[in-house]
Design a protein around this motif. Structure first.
Motif, PDB file in Angstrom:
ATOM      1  N   PHE A  82       0.976  -1.273   0.058  1.00 58.51           N
ATOM      2  CA  PHE A  82      -0.025  -0.209   0.059  1.00 58.51           C
ATOM      3  C   PHE A  82       0.511   1.166  -0.210  1.00 58.51           C
ATOM      4  O   PHE A  82       1.971   1.140   0.270  1.00 58.51           O
ATOM      5  CB  PHE A  82      -0.863   0.157   1.227  1.00 58.51           C
ATOM      6  CG  PHE A  82      -1.722  -1.059   1.630  1.00 58.51           C
ATOM      7  CD1 PHE A  82      -1.074  -2.249   2.304  1.00 58.51           C
ATOM      8  CD2 PHE A  82      -3.121  -1.060   1.134  1.00 58.51           C
ATOM      9  CE1 PHE A  82      -2.004  -3.422   2.414  1.00 58.51           C
ATOM     10  CE2 PHE A  82      -3.851  -2.367   1.422  1.00 58.51           C
ATOM     11  CZ  PHE A  82      -3.347  -3.331   2.100  1.00 58.51           C
ATOM     12  N   TRP A  83       0.226   2.354  -0.478  1.00 57.64           N
ATOM     13  CA  TRP A  83       0.688   3.682  -0.260  1.00 57.64           C
ATOM     14  C   TRP A  83      -0.073   4.510   0.629  1.00 57.64           C
ATOM     15  O   TRP A  83      -1.421   4.614  -0.023  1.00 57.64           O
ATOM     16  CB  TRP A  83       1.161   4.345  -1.644  1.00 57.64           C
ATOM     17  CG  TRP A  83       2.460   3.880  -2.261  1.00 57.64           C
ATOM     18  CD1 TRP A  83       2.735   3.001  -3.152  1.00 57.64           C
ATOM     19  CD2 TRP A  83       3.771   4.514  -1.724  1.00 57.64           C
ATOM     20  NE1 TRP A  83       4.411   2.946  -3.008  1.00 57.64           N
ATOM     21  CE2 TRP A  83       4.966   3.827  -2.549  1.00 57.64           C
ATOM     22  CE3 TRP A  83       4.204   5.550  -0.799  1.00 57.64           C
ATOM     23  CZ2 TRP A  83       6.218   3.978  -2.339  1.00 57.64           C
ATOM     24  CZ3 TRP A  83       5.447   5.731  -0.811  1.00 57.64           C
ATOM     25  CH2 TRP A  83       6.468   5.290  -1.540  1.00 57.64           C
ATOM     26  N   TYR A  84       0.139   5.074   1.655  1.00 60.49           N
ATOM     27  CA  TYR A  84      -0.595   6.013   2.300  1.00 60.49           C
ATOM     28  C   TYR A  84      -0.192   7.206   2.277  1.00 60.49           C
ATOM     29  O   TYR A  84       0.969   7.644   2.252  1.00 60.49           O
ATOM     30  CB  TYR A  84      -0.828   5.457   3.606  1.00 60.49           C
ATOM     31  CG  TYR A  84      -1.608   4.407   4.003  1.00 60.49           C
ATOM     32  CD1 TYR A  84      -1.226   3.168   4.015  1.00 60.49           C
ATOM     33  CD2 TYR A  84      -2.875   4.453   4.407  1.00 60.49           C
ATOM     34  CE1 TYR A  84      -2.118   1.876   4.346  1.00 60.49           C
ATOM     35  CE2 TYR A  84      -3.902   3.273   4.826  1.00 60.49           C
ATOM     36  CZ  TYR A  84      -3.375   2.298   4.509  1.00 60.49           C
ATOM     37  OH  TYR A  84      -4.171   1.202   4.768  1.00 60.49           O
ATOM     38  N   LYS A  85      -1.153   8.507   2.164  1.00 60.95           N
ATOM     39  CA  LYS A  85      -0.740   9.882   2.315  1.00 60.95           C
ATOM     40  C   LYS A  85      -1.131  10.121   3.581  1.00 60.95           C
ATOM     41  O   LYS A  85      -2.272  10.056   4.296  1.00 60.95           O
ATOM     42  CB  LYS A  85      -1.671  10.474   1.394  1.00 60.95           C
ATOM     43  CG  LYS A  85      -1.328  11.936   1.386  1.00 60.95           C
ATOM     44  CD  LYS A  85      -2.414  12.499   0.305  1.00 60.95           C
ATOM     45  CE  LYS A  85      -2.346  13.869   0.247  1.00 60.95           C
ATOM     46  NZ  LYS A  85      -3.248  14.521  -0.781  1.00 60.95           N
ATOM     47  N   GLN A  86      -0.323  11.018   4.497  1.00 60.42           N
ATOM     48  CA  GLN A  86      -0.529  11.719   5.636  1.00 60.42           C
ATOM     49  C   GLN A  86      -0.429  13.078   5.720  1.00 60.42           C
ATOM     50  O   GLN A  86       0.667  13.629   5.646  1.00 60.42           O
ATOM     51  CB  GLN A  86       0.258  10.974   6.938  1.00 60.42           C
ATOM     52  CG  GLN A  86      -0.184  11.424   8.337  1.00 60.42           C
ATOM     53  CD  GLN A  86       0.513  10.713   9.270  1.00 60.42           C
ATOM     54  OE1 GLN A  86       1.533  10.568   9.219  1.00 60.42           O
ATOM     55  NE2 GLN A  86      -0.297  10.296  10.339  1.00 60.42           N
ATOM     56  N   PRO A  87      -1.402  14.007   5.594  1.00 60.76           N
ATOM     57  CA  PRO A  87      -1.429  15.330   5.546  1.00 60.76           C
ATOM     58  C   PRO A  87      -1.052  15.883   6.661  1.00 60.76           C
ATOM     59  O   PRO A  87      -1.072  14.932   7.741  1.00 60.76           O
ATOM     60  CB  PRO A  87      -2.558  15.665   5.022  1.00 60.76           C
ATOM     61  CG  PRO A  87      -3.428  14.796   5.222  1.00 60.76           C
ATOM     62  CD  PRO A  87      -2.755  13.535   5.265  1.00 60.76           C
ATOM     63  N   PRO A  88      -0.993  17.024   7.100  1.00 64.87           N
ATOM     64  CA  PRO A  88      -0.651  17.592   8.745  1.00 64.87           C
ATOM     65  C   PRO A  88      -1.749  17.273   9.468  1.00 64.87           C
ATOM     66  O   PRO A  88      -1.452  17.311  10.611  1.00 64.87           O
ATOM     67  CB  PRO A  88      -0.755  19.104   8.472  1.00 64.87           C
ATOM     68  CG  PRO A  88       0.276  19.284   7.172  1.00 64.87           C
ATOM     69  CD  PRO A  88      -0.566  18.068   6.395  1.00 64.87           C
TER      70      PRO A  88
END
Lengths: 115, 115
Positions: B35-41
């Motif tokens: 998986f690729w996850y994105k974590q914004p602020p």
């Protein structure tokens, strides 16, 4: 529908104190996970519940950490005698057993600061 | 034990350009998910894309695609036509095929998108 929610959003405590962190999973999700994310790191697994029971607690760092999920829904992560090294963001995720990929949906996390 | 490595702590890209984030992993399993996850602020982990190890075809989701090289244990993410909203921390993650398995995350890559 509502996503995974976690309370409190931020928690500041003093060394040696006891804290409880709460996770409300997506309604109907049978699996619940806790992860810990230290500053500048990726999340690390702590514990996984299937229903009310802890199916895998091998990620808990020591016996000061404990988690419960008494009714198979809400979960509480409990930390006794907090230490400064416990400071991190604690993430909760839930998934629907048997669903495609058993995709884990994450909450916004609780940032714990131990002074 | 499975490990996930992201060798690029930071990456930057110009708006509308293409960027590739690298990820390698180590496992003795033959069936697993990546998986690729994105974590914004905001700290909310958002799933970007997933890949089943048994599928040879690379996964794509709109502007996001992966280059999955099973023999090399490599799983890179390509973001095309980068947008300002793509700026975030990106995590590569591994999960065994068994239902309920934990996610193992890499250290993350901070992506900056320049206007």
């Amino acid at each position: 529908g509502a996503g995974v929610s976690q309370t409190p959003s931020n928690k500041v405590t003093e060394k040696g104190k006891y804290v409880e962190l709460r996770c409300d999973p997506i309604s109907g999700h049978t699996a619940l996970y806790w992860y810990r994310q230290s500053l500048g790191q990726g999340p690390e697994f702590l514990i996984y519940f299937q229903g009310t029971g802890a199916a895998d607690d091998s990620g808990l760092p020591n016996d000061r950490f404990f988690a419960v999920r008494p009714e198979g829904s809400v979960s509480t992560l409990k930390i006794q005698r907090t230490e400064r090294g416990d400071s991190a963001v604690y993430l909760c995720a839930s998934s629907l057993w048997g669903s495609s990929y058993n995709e884990q949906f994450f909450g916004p996390g609780t940032r714990l600061t131990v002074l | 034990a499975q490990t996930v490595t992201q060798s690029q702590p930071e990456m930057s890209v110009q708006e509308a350009e293409t960027v590739t984030l690298s990820c390698t992993y180590d496992t003795s399993e033959s069936d697993y998910y990546l998986f690729w996850y994105k974590q914004p602020p905001s700290r909310q982990m958002i799933l970007v894309i997933r890949q089943e190890a048994y599928k040879q075809q690379n996964a794509t989701e709109n502007r996001f695609s992966v280059n999955f090289q099973k023999a090399a244990k490599s799983f890179s993410l390509k973001i095309s036509d980068s947008q300002l909203g793509d700026a975030a921390m990106y995590f590569c993650a591994y999960r065994e095929e068994t239902s309920g398995s934990r996610l193992t995350f890499g250290e993350g890559t901070q992506l900056t998108v320049n206007p």
